[in-house]
Design a protein around this motif. Structure first.
Motif, PDB file in Angstrom:
ATOM      1  N   THR A 116       3.002   4.316  -1.145  1.00  0.00           N
ATOM      2  CA  THR A 116       3.013   5.061  -2.414  1.00  0.00           C
ATOM      3  C   THR A 116       4.389   4.974  -3.076  1.00  0.00           C
ATOM      4  O   THR A 116       5.386   4.660  -2.429  1.00  0.00           O
ATOM      5  CB  THR A 116       2.672   6.542  -2.179  1.00  0.00           C
ATOM      6  OG1 THR A 116       3.579   7.076  -1.211  1.00  0.00           O
ATOM      7  CG2 THR A 116       1.247   6.703  -1.680  1.00  0.00           C
ATOM      8  N   GLU A 117       4.426   5.284  -4.377  1.00  0.00           N
ATOM      9  CA  GLU A 117       5.699   5.356  -5.083  1.00  0.00           C
ATOM     10  C   GLU A 117       6.549   6.463  -4.464  1.00  0.00           C
ATOM     11  O   GLU A 117       6.022   7.401  -3.863  1.00  0.00           O
ATOM     12  CB  GLU A 117       5.442   5.633  -6.572  1.00  0.00           C
ATOM     13  CG  GLU A 117       6.684   5.624  -7.440  1.00  0.00           C
ATOM     14  CD  GLU A 117       7.476   4.333  -7.308  1.00  0.00           C
ATOM     15  OE1 GLU A 117       8.467   4.348  -6.547  1.00  0.00           O
ATOM     16  OE2 GLU A 117       7.105   3.339  -7.940  1.00  0.00           O
ATOM     17  N   GLU A 175       0.072  13.858  -2.161  1.00  0.00           N
ATOM     18  CA  GLU A 175      -0.425  15.184  -1.792  1.00  0.00           C
ATOM     19  C   GLU A 175      -1.422  15.111  -0.642  1.00  0.00           C
ATOM     20  O   GLU A 175      -1.512  16.041   0.168  1.00  0.00           O
ATOM     21  CB  GLU A 175      -1.046  15.855  -3.018  1.00  0.00           C
ATOM     22  CG  GLU A 175       0.013  16.280  -4.046  1.00  0.00           C
ATOM     23  CD  GLU A 175      -0.572  16.840  -5.319  1.00  0.00           C
ATOM     24  OE1 GLU A 175      -1.789  16.609  -5.561  1.00  0.00           O
ATOM     25  OE2 GLU A 175       0.167  17.490  -6.069  1.00  0.00           O
ATOM     26  N   LYS A 176      -2.165  13.994  -0.560  1.00  0.00           N
ATOM     27  CA  LYS A 176      -3.080  13.803   0.570  1.00  0.00           C
ATOM     28  C   LYS A 176      -2.319  13.697   1.893  1.00  0.00           C
ATOM     29  O   LYS A 176      -2.863  13.982   2.955  1.00  0.00           O
ATOM     30  CB  LYS A 176      -3.911  12.534   0.355  1.00  0.00           C
ATOM     31  CG  LYS A 176      -4.968  12.652  -0.728  1.00  0.00           C
ATOM     32  CD  LYS A 176      -5.693  11.332  -0.930  1.00  0.00           C
ATOM     33  CE  LYS A 176      -6.675  11.419  -2.092  1.00  0.00           C
ATOM     34  NZ  LYS A 176      -7.335  10.100  -2.352  1.00  0.00           N
ATOM     35  N   LYS A 215       0.807  -1.220   0.000  1.00  0.00           N
ATOM     36  CA  LYS A 215       0.000   0.000   0.000  1.00  0.00           C
ATOM     37  C   LYS A 215       0.843   1.274   0.000  1.00  0.00           C
ATOM     38  O   LYS A 215       0.305   2.367  -0.164  1.00  0.00           O
ATOM     39  CB  LYS A 215      -0.918   0.014   1.231  1.00  0.00           C
ATOM     40  CG  LYS A 215      -1.922  -1.138   1.285  1.00  0.00           C
ATOM     41  CD  LYS A 215      -2.923  -1.086   0.147  1.00  0.00           C
ATOM     42  CE  LYS A 215      -3.928   0.027   0.327  1.00  0.00           C
ATOM     43  NZ  LYS A 215      -4.971   0.038  -0.744  1.00  0.00           N
ATOM     44  N   ARG A 261      -1.365  12.194  -6.353  1.00  0.00           N
ATOM     45  CA  ARG A 261      -2.515  12.601  -5.527  1.00  0.00           C
ATOM     46  C   ARG A 261      -2.441  11.967  -4.138  1.00  0.00           C
ATOM     47  O   ARG A 261      -2.744  12.614  -3.124  1.00  0.00           O
ATOM     48  CB  ARG A 261      -3.829  12.212  -6.217  1.00  0.00           C
ATOM     49  CG  ARG A 261      -4.211  13.107  -7.375  1.00  0.00           C
ATOM     50  CD  ARG A 261      -5.691  12.936  -7.718  1.00  0.00           C
ATOM     51  NE  ARG A 261      -6.030  11.549  -8.020  1.00  0.00           N
ATOM     52  CZ  ARG A 261      -5.976  11.038  -9.248  1.00  0.00           C
ATOM     53  NH1 ARG A 261      -5.568  11.785 -10.265  1.00  0.00           N
ATOM     54  NH2 ARG A 261      -6.307   9.778  -9.447  1.00  0.00           N
ATOM     55  N   ASP A 262      -2.023  10.700  -4.081  1.00  0.00           N
ATOM     56  CA  ASP A 262      -1.907  10.019  -2.784  1.00  0.00           C
ATOM     57  C   ASP A 262      -0.858  10.689  -1.897  1.00  0.00           C
ATOM     58  O   ASP A 262      -1.049  10.832  -0.683  1.00  0.00           O
ATOM     59  CB  ASP A 262      -1.538   8.544  -2.991  1.00  0.00           C
ATOM     60  CG  ASP A 262      -2.696   7.735  -3.563  1.00  0.00           C
ATOM     61  OD1 ASP A 262      -3.845   8.203  -3.460  1.00  0.00           O
ATOM     62  OD2 ASP A 262      -2.433   6.636  -4.107  1.00  0.00           O
ATOM     63  N   ASP A 292       3.091   9.784 -11.977  1.00  0.00           N
ATOM     64  CA  ASP A 292       1.856   9.013 -12.015  1.00  0.00           C
ATOM     65  C   ASP A 292       0.812   9.812 -11.244  1.00  0.00           C
ATOM     66  O   ASP A 292       0.977  10.074 -10.053  1.00  0.00           O
ATOM     67  CB  ASP A 292       2.061   7.639 -11.376  1.00  0.00           C
ATOM     68  CG  ASP A 292       0.823   6.765 -11.428  1.00  0.00           C
ATOM     69  OD1 ASP A 292      -0.144   7.063 -10.690  1.00  0.00           O
ATOM     70  OD2 ASP A 292       0.809   5.792 -12.196  1.00  0.00           O
ATOM     71  N   GLU A 293      -0.261  10.204 -11.930  1.00  0.00           N
ATOM     72  CA  GLU A 293      -1.236  11.115 -11.319  1.00  0.00           C
ATOM     73  C   GLU A 293      -1.839  10.556 -10.033  1.00  0.00           C
ATOM     74  O   GLU A 293      -1.987  11.276  -9.040  1.00  0.00           O
ATOM     75  CB  GLU A 293      -2.349  11.434 -12.321  1.00  0.00           C
ATOM     76  CG  GLU A 293      -1.886  12.333 -13.466  1.00  0.00           C
ATOM     77  CD  GLU A 293      -3.044  12.766 -14.352  1.00  0.00           C
ATOM     78  OE1 GLU A 293      -4.219  12.557 -13.959  1.00  0.00           O
ATOM     79  OE2 GLU A 293      -2.773  13.316 -15.435  1.00  0.00           O
ATOM     80  N   LYS A 294      -2.200   9.282 -10.041  1.00  0.00           N
ATOM     81  CA  LYS A 294      -2.808   8.695  -8.843  1.00  0.00           C
ATOM     82  C   LYS A 294      -1.820   8.688  -7.673  1.00  0.00           C
ATOM     83  O   LYS A 294      -2.168   9.039  -6.542  1.00  0.00           O
ATOM     84  CB  LYS A 294      -3.263   7.264  -9.129  1.00  0.00           C
ATOM     85  CG  LYS A 294      -3.895   6.576  -7.917  1.00  0.00           C
ATOM     86  CD  LYS A 294      -4.306   5.154  -8.228  1.00  0.00           C
ATOM     87  CE  LYS A 294      -4.937   4.485  -7.008  1.00  0.00           C
ATOM     88  NZ  LYS A 294      -4.045   4.495  -5.840  1.00  0.00           N
ATOM     89  N   GLU A 295      -0.573   8.279  -7.951  1.00  0.00           N
ATOM     90  CA  GLU A 295       0.441   8.243  -6.902  1.00  0.00           C
ATOM     91  C   GLU A 295       0.731   9.652  -6.370  1.00  0.00           C
ATOM     92  O   GLU A 295       0.907   9.851  -5.171  1.00  0.00           O
ATOM     93  CB  GLU A 295       1.736   7.615  -7.424  1.00  0.00           C
ATOM     94  CG  GLU A 295       1.631   6.151  -7.813  1.00  0.00           C
ATOM     95  CD  GLU A 295       1.427   5.238  -6.612  1.00  0.00           C
ATOM     96  OE1 GLU A 295       1.908   5.568  -5.507  1.00  0.00           O
ATOM     97  OE2 GLU A 295       0.770   4.196  -6.782  1.00  0.00           O
TER      98      GLU A 295
END
Length: 441
Positions: free
Chosen positions: A185-186, A205-206, A183, A202-203, A197-200
């Motif tokens: 992140t990169e 940045e959260k 789980k 965003r994770d 990677d946009e999803k990574e």
């Protein structure tokens, strides 16, 4: 930064597992030999089995991590470690035990590539040294202490069962972080320098991490060739470190403890609590203040002095006003233990906590080639260590423990000189800044 310490915790448990699994075999090797017959050569090969597995897997995982990312393979490493550790407890013969150690080593090799990179690429520059020492040196030592404690708890059990419990429980710490690693992140640098990677993103940045995209335009070959000298130096340093440290880690609790007249369990506790942990605490306090190079050079100089004195004591006790015997006793044992503990303290203060933590390569090379470069260091180191470990029982019988300790003292001095003259300082520098500095060498 929350990301730094999250990486330390999740990565550290893999190193904890390695500390447990390496030390547990060292404590149980002679017990195992009572139930699974071994010659000096096959005993050495069994001990070296995890190193051989690590050498093979490191190259594969390192290359993939540069192509697909660090996260892609993270979690697979500790899964291999857990399966290998569990299979040890079920082994019925030498071949099965050797293969389980080989599989365990494949997980260790992968972890020694991925974990240092992940911690380095996620850490703040002011805390990177401290974070990596805690992840590797401290967690490895705690794993070794746990192995001694579990061994102590099984003393009243039949030996045929005890060694299986001690080795098999090595699967537990590895299993504890499989899900957390999958789980994770990169890494921050891989996303910003190699493959966004946009999803990574965003994770991250959260979690309050700001990712600034700055893609490295250089080719893999260009980056690798510009760093090749430092890759070689890093591999040589790790190789020289492990030549003596892994041998001591595996055979120390038996060979040296016997020579000093104490039990392997007591030897482990004394080594870790009176030398290993104090040395690591000094390193944690100083590494981001005075730098890596001074700690390695001072540490190795101390290691060399104390090992050479210990060697002389073993070879000729009369030099210290003692009677010659085949085993140190009384004042000789106290003096020998003192020399060995001082060596261990200086090692933990510098080389063990920095070189042994796999810190040198990740801090010196480009993000684009960091996985492959670290893989080369691990593969070279583990192959050489496997060879030396395999031969150690035979070499001791030929030249004696005193001769081997003296050779290791010379190796430590050589390592200090290599560090002093050939390794750049990385204290307080962003990894990108380190790259610009070393590219000019």
């Amino acid at each position: 930064m929350k990301l730094t310490w999250k990486s330390v915790l999740i990565s550290g448990m893999g190193v904890f597992s390695d500390g447990y699994n390496l030390y547990s075999l060292s404590l149980m090797i002679y017990t195992i030999s009572a139930f699974i017959p071994m010659t000096k050569i096959t005993e050495g090969l069994l001990v070296a089995g995890s190193y051989l597995g690590a050498a093979v897997s490191a190259l594969l995982f390192g290359l993939i991590s540069d192509i697909e990312g660090r996260k892609k393979m993270y979690g697979i490493d500790v899964t291999l470690m857990a399966i290998g550790a569990a299979l040890q407890a079920l082994s019925q013969n030498y071949s099965e035990l050797f293969l389980s150690r080989l599989l365990l080593g494949m997980g260790v090799g992968a972890d020694y590539v991925l974990s240092p990179i992940i911690v380095a690429e996620n850490a703040e520059k002011q805390k990177r040294g401290r974070a990596m020492v805690i992840t590797f040196a401290v967690m490895w030592g705690l794993g070794a202490v746990l192995a001694a404690f579990v061994d102590q708890l099984t003393l009243q059990l039949p030996q045929s069962l005890a060694w299986r419990i001690v080795l098999g429980l090595g699967a537990v710490p590895a299993l504890s972080v499989i899900f957390a690693r999958r789980k994770l992140t990169e890494t921050l640098l891989f996303l910003s320098k190699v493959r966004p990677d946009e999803k990574e993103i965003r994770d991250l940045e959260k979690e309050g991490v700001n990712v600034k995209i700055d893609i490295d335009k250089g080719s893999f070959r260009e980056r690798f060739m510009s760093s090749l000298f430092l890759v070689i130096i890093s591999a040589v340093l790790w190789l020289l470190y492990d030549i003596y440290s892994s041998t001591f880690a595996i055979y120390g609790p038996i060979t040296i403890a016997y020579n000093l007249g104490i039990t392997p369990i007591m030897f482990t506790y004394i080594a870790q609590f009176f030398a290993g942990i104090p040395g690591q605490l000094l390193c944690i306090f100083l590494i981001d203040k005075i730098g890596r190079k001074p700690l390695i050079v001072i540490g190795y100089t101390g290691v060399s002095i104390w090992l050479i004195l210990y060697s002389l004591l073993l070879l000729d006790p009369s030099l210290f006003g003692l009677y010659e015997t085949g085993k140190l006793t009384g004042e000789g044992a106290v003096l020998g233990l003192t020399f060995y503990m001082l060596n261990y303290l200086f090692s933990a203060m510098g080389p063990a906590s920095i070189i042994g933590s796999g810190m040198v390569t990740p801090e010196l090379v480009h993000t684009k080639i960091r996985g492959t470069s670290q893989a080369i260091s691990v593969a070279v180191d583990r192959t050489a260590s496997a060879t030396v470990i395999s031969l150690f029982p035979s070499l001791v019988s030929i030249i004696g423990l005193g001769g081997m300790v003296g050779i290791y003292g010379i190796v430590a001095l050589l390592s200090a000189l290599i560090t002093l003259f050939l390794v750049p300082e990385t204290k307080g520098q962003e990894l990108d800044r380190v790259k610009r500095v070393v590219t000019k060498i």
